[in-house]
Design a protein around this motif. Structure first.
Motif, short mmCIF file in Angstrom:
data_model
loop_
_atom_site.label_atom_id
_atom_site.label_comp_id
_atom_site.label_asym_id
_atom_site.label_seq_id
_atom_site.Cartn_x
_atom_site.Cartn_y
_atom_site.Cartn_z
N ASP A 183 0.82 -1.21 0.00
CA ASP A 183 0.00 0.00 0.00
C ASP A 183 0.86 1.27 0.00
O ASP A 183 0.61 2.21 -0.75
CB ASP A 183 -0.94 0.01 1.21
CG ASP A 183 -2.01 -1.07 1.09
OD1 ASP A 183 -3.07 -0.79 0.51
OD2 ASP A 183 -1.76 -2.20 1.56
N PHE B 176 2.86 1.48 -3.42
CA PHE B 176 1.91 1.76 -4.50
C PHE B 176 1.54 3.24 -4.49
O PHE B 176 1.58 3.90 -5.53
CB PHE B 176 0.66 0.89 -4.30
CG PHE B 176 -0.23 0.77 -5.49
CD1 PHE B 176 0.01 -0.18 -6.46
CD2 PHE B 176 -1.35 1.57 -5.63
CE1 PHE B 176 -0.84 -0.33 -7.56
CE2 PHE B 176 -2.20 1.44 -6.72
CZ PHE B 176 -1.94 0.49 -7.69
N GLN B 177 1.24 3.77 -3.32
CA GLN B 177 0.89 5.19 -3.21
C GLN B 177 2.08 6.08 -3.54
O GLN B 177 1.94 7.09 -4.22
CB GLN B 177 0.36 5.53 -1.80
CG GLN B 177 -0.14 6.96 -1.68
CD GLN B 177 -1.26 7.28 -2.66
OE1 GLN B 177 -2.26 6.57 -2.73
NE2 GLN B 177 -1.10 8.34 -3.45
N THR C 99 0.77 5.62 -13.05
CA THR C 99 -0.67 5.48 -13.24
C THR C 99 -1.06 4.04 -12.93
O THR C 99 -0.28 3.10 -13.13
CB THR C 99 -1.09 5.82 -14.67
OG1 THR C 99 -0.35 5.01 -15.59
CG2 THR C 99 -0.84 7.30 -14.99
N ILE C 100 -2.27 3.86 -12.44
CA ILE C 100 -2.75 2.53 -12.05
C ILE C 100 -3.16 1.73 -13.29
O ILE C 100 -3.88 2.22 -14.15
CB ILE C 100 -3.98 2.66 -11.12
CG1 ILE C 100 -3.59 3.35 -9.82
CG2 ILE C 100 -4.58 1.27 -10.83
CD1 ILE C 100 -4.78 3.68 -8.92
N MET D 275 -3.74 -1.83 -12.42
CA MET D 275 -4.54 -2.79 -11.67
C MET D 275 -4.53 -2.36 -10.20
O MET D 275 -3.47 -2.18 -9.61
CB MET D 275 -3.98 -4.21 -11.78
CG MET D 275 -4.87 -5.26 -11.12
SD MET D 275 -4.21 -6.94 -11.27
CE MET D 275 -3.24 -7.04 -9.78
N ASP D 276 -5.72 -2.16 -9.65
CA ASP D 276 -5.82 -1.74 -8.25
C ASP D 276 -5.19 -2.77 -7.32
O ASP D 276 -5.18 -3.97 -7.63
CB ASP D 276 -7.30 -1.55 -7.86
CG ASP D 276 -7.89 -0.28 -8.45
OD1 ASP D 276 -7.17 0.72 -8.56
OD2 ASP D 276 -9.08 -0.32 -8.81
N LEU D 277 -4.72 -2.30 -6.19
CA LEU D 277 -4.21 -3.19 -5.16
C LEU D 277 -5.33 -4.09 -4.65
O LEU D 277 -6.45 -3.63 -4.43
CB LEU D 277 -3.69 -2.39 -3.96
CG LEU D 277 -2.25 -1.91 -4.02
CD1 LEU D 277 -1.98 -0.98 -2.85
CD2 LEU D 277 -1.27 -3.05 -4.04
N ALA D 278 -5.02 -5.36 -4.44
CA ALA D 278 -5.99 -6.31 -3.91
C ALA D 278 -5.24 -7.50 -3.33
O ALA D 278 -4.09 -7.77 -3.72
CB ALA D 278 -6.94 -6.79 -5.01
N GLY E 264 -0.68 -5.06 -6.83
CA GLY E 264 -1.31 -4.14 -7.76
C GLY E 264 -0.32 -3.77 -8.84
O GLY E 264 0.88 -3.98 -8.70
N ILE F 11 1.18 -0.83 -11.66
CA ILE F 11 1.28 0.58 -12.07
C ILE F 11 2.14 0.67 -13.33
O ILE F 11 2.94 -0.23 -13.63
CB ILE F 11 1.88 1.49 -10.96
CG1 ILE F 11 3.27 1.02 -10.49
CG2 ILE F 11 0.94 1.56 -9.78
CD1 ILE F 11 4.41 1.77 -11.09
#
Length: 124
Positions: A81, A84-85, A93-94, A96-99, A107, A109
């Motif tokens: 997290d 990623f941030q 740029t994203i 795939m969202d983190l999951a 995720g 980027i």
């Protein structure tokens, strides 16, 4: 064959537009350390190497003879997290969202020069 150079046996070699931007991104987001940098002239990187933990990424600025060849990289981090941030804060740029996945929190980027990074932390 084991090499005697001190380098890993396999390393990515990325040809990108704006190699200095790639260098800055890896230092700010992943804590990379610059190991080597050779300039083509005052503006373009002919060859550079960064180290992240025990891995080396080689890269250079694209030229007509060697057009951009961005890559896709998978990286384990302590806190997906946070990293990623941090990547987003530095121009990524994203894709795939983190999951939470079976292999960890992950995720995707795209960095500012076109490489894809799959940022993953183990779930404990």
């Amino acid at each position: 064959m084991k090499n005697k150079s001190g380098y890993p046996s396999v390393m990515p070699y990325l040809i990108v537009k704006h190699a200095q931007k790639f260098l800055d991104f890896t230092e700010m987001v992943f804590g990379a350390t610059l190991q080597h940098k050779e300039m083509r002239d005052e503006k373009y990187i002919k060859h550079a190497e960064v180290k992240i933990d025990d891995c080396v990424i080689m890269f250079a600025d694209s030229i007509d003879q060697y057009p951009p060849q961005p890559g896709s990289l998978f990286i384990y981090v302590n806190d997906a997290d946070e990293i990623f941030q941090k990547a987003l804060d530095h121009g990524a740029t994203i894709i795939m969202d983190l999951a939470n996945q079976s292999y960890g929190r992950s995720g995707g980027i795209k960095d500012p020069v076109g490489n894809t990074w799959w940022i993953t932390a183990e779930i404990i």
